[in-house]
Design a protein around this motif. Sequence first.
Motif, PDB file in Angstrom:
ATOM      1  N   ARG A 111       0.689  -1.242  -0.140  1.00  0.00           N
ATOM      2  CA  ARG A 111      -0.049   0.125   0.193  1.00  0.00           C
ATOM      3  C   ARG A 111       0.933   1.269   0.053  1.00  0.00           C
ATOM      4  NH1 ARG A 111      -4.507   0.588   4.567  1.00  0.00           N
ATOM      5  NH2 ARG A 111      -5.061  -1.436   3.888  1.00  0.00           N
ATOM      6  N   PRO A 112       0.719   2.195  -1.020  1.00  0.00           N
ATOM      7  CA  PRO A 112       1.430   3.334  -0.820  1.00  0.00           C
ATOM      8  C   PRO A 112       1.296   4.232   0.423  1.00  0.00           C
ATOM      9  CG  PRO A 112       0.194   3.287  -2.834  1.00  0.00           C
ATOM     10  CD  PRO A 112      -0.233   2.268  -1.956  1.00  0.00           C
ATOM     11  N   GLU A 113       2.301   5.063   1.010  1.00  0.00           N
ATOM     12  CA  GLU A 113       2.495   5.941   1.773  1.00  0.00           C
ATOM     13  C   GLU A 113       1.749   7.158   1.525  1.00  0.00           C
ATOM     14  OE1 GLU A 113       2.857   5.089   4.983  1.00  0.00           O
ATOM     15  OE2 GLU A 113       3.628   3.130   4.549  1.00  0.00           O
ATOM     16  N   SER A 114       0.633   7.266   2.183  1.00  0.00           N
ATOM     17  CA  SER A 114       0.012   8.801   1.713  1.00  0.00           C
ATOM     18  C   SER A 114       0.285   9.858   2.697  1.00  0.00           C
ATOM     19  CB  SER A 114      -1.634   8.536   1.792  1.00  0.00           C
ATOM     20  OG  SER A 114      -2.195   7.734   0.754  1.00  0.00           O
ATOM     21  N   ILE A 115       0.838  10.927   2.176  1.00  0.00           N
ATOM     22  CA  ILE A 115       1.472  11.953   2.949  1.00  0.00           C
ATOM     23  C   ILE A 115       0.471  13.240   2.792  1.00  0.00           C
ATOM     24  CG2 ILE A 115       3.487  13.755   3.227  1.00  0.00           C
ATOM     25  CD1 ILE A 115       5.223  11.449   1.853  1.00  0.00           C
ATOM     26  N   VAL A 116       0.196  13.786   4.190  1.00  0.00           N
ATOM     27  CA  VAL A 116      -0.598  14.876   4.079  1.00  0.00           C
ATOM     28  C   VAL A 116      -0.124  16.108   3.278  1.00  0.00           C
ATOM     29  CG1 VAL A 116      -1.587  16.705   5.557  1.00  0.00           C
ATOM     30  CG2 VAL A 116      -1.517  14.354   6.395  1.00  0.00           C
ATOM     31  N   PRO A 117      -0.947  16.510   2.331  1.00  0.00           N
ATOM     32  CA  PRO A 117      -0.396  17.693   1.440  1.00  0.00           C
ATOM     33  C   PRO A 117       0.282  18.889   2.271  1.00  0.00           C
ATOM     34  CG  PRO A 117      -2.706  17.620   1.361  1.00  0.00           C
ATOM     35  CD  PRO A 117      -2.448  16.423   2.145  1.00  0.00           C
ATOM     36  N   ASP A 118       1.467  19.180   1.869  1.00  0.00           N
ATOM     37  CA  ASP A 118       2.027  20.533   2.485  1.00  0.00           C
ATOM     38  C   ASP A 118       1.808  21.675   1.576  1.00  0.00           C
ATOM     39  OD1 ASP A 118       3.766  22.041   4.325  1.00  0.00           O
ATOM     40  OD2 ASP A 118       5.504  21.272   3.619  1.00  0.00           O
TER      41      ASP A 118
END
Length: 324
Positions: A111-118
């Motif tokens: 599963r790809p790691e989803s990063i909170v948009p900066d």
Amino acid sequence: PRRSSRAVMRTPEPEIIRSPQNNLIKRVRSLGHRKHRDAERAFVVEGSRGIATAVEYGHTPEVTLLAHDARLDIIALAESSGAPVRIVERAVFDAVMDTATPQGIAAIFPRPESIVPDTEAPFLLVLDGIGDPGNLGTLIRSAAGAGCDAVILGSESADPWSAKAARSSMGSIFGIPVLTADREIERLVRDRCPHRWLAAGEAEQPYDEAGWSGGVAVIIGSEGHGASAWGRALATGDIRIPLAADVESLNAAVAGSVILFEARRQRGSATAVAPKRPDCCRREYPRTGRRDVKATHGARGSLPNSPETREDTQGFAHNRAAGC
């Protein structure tokens, strides 16, 4: 003439999985259940389009499964995926897949790691109770195409890592963060998106007259019941898509896509633009007819060094390298 006593070297045939009780087949079957996908943080992607898009985004599968009678272009894709390739008898392959008529290729991906948009003024899609995985995948694909920074999922939404949702996203699930709403995510949406528009059939304001500049969130409610209390409380206003008098409503994926691309139009062009294909990539590579993998694969499923297959493989690899 005298016969040579030298032994003829034969290329070993690849092992073909023929039993539905094989451990890999059992694992694919288990990943059809959400609890196993969550526990392993892995999921199955079926079909050439989704796998090719994932690889283009830089994701490598754990293993690629290939039906023994797959087409040449499907074989080339499997070999280029960067993962071990396992050959599966067609009947066993078809039985374990989610689709009615599988293409002959599937892969297990982490599963790809989803990063909170900066970003201070994000463009977000919030899905509040989208229960149909096909609609969910389509909306993820539209969000990626419209240049959204992330997709936020409410608690009652379908699993985006299910086979149908991943397939409907056409690989876009690898190209945009998909986040589950929690307190931190909700705080980010409220703080950075002063405009949070809820699509609602009873709204008075047309969607193309809403404000789309700065931080914006588009909220799409469930297909059957609309937005939940959480979605309504999150919204700062309602918008509607004007329809002809005899049309009651639009499918959630269609309505969401219409709104997203109007928002994109008013905000300016999306960040990702597909590159133009070079002239050298305009010819077609073999896409019809199936060939038994036993006849085309060498040891461990490697492609033979025949001119026909080498040309097809090199063409596929060139197209990917050239951005085609």
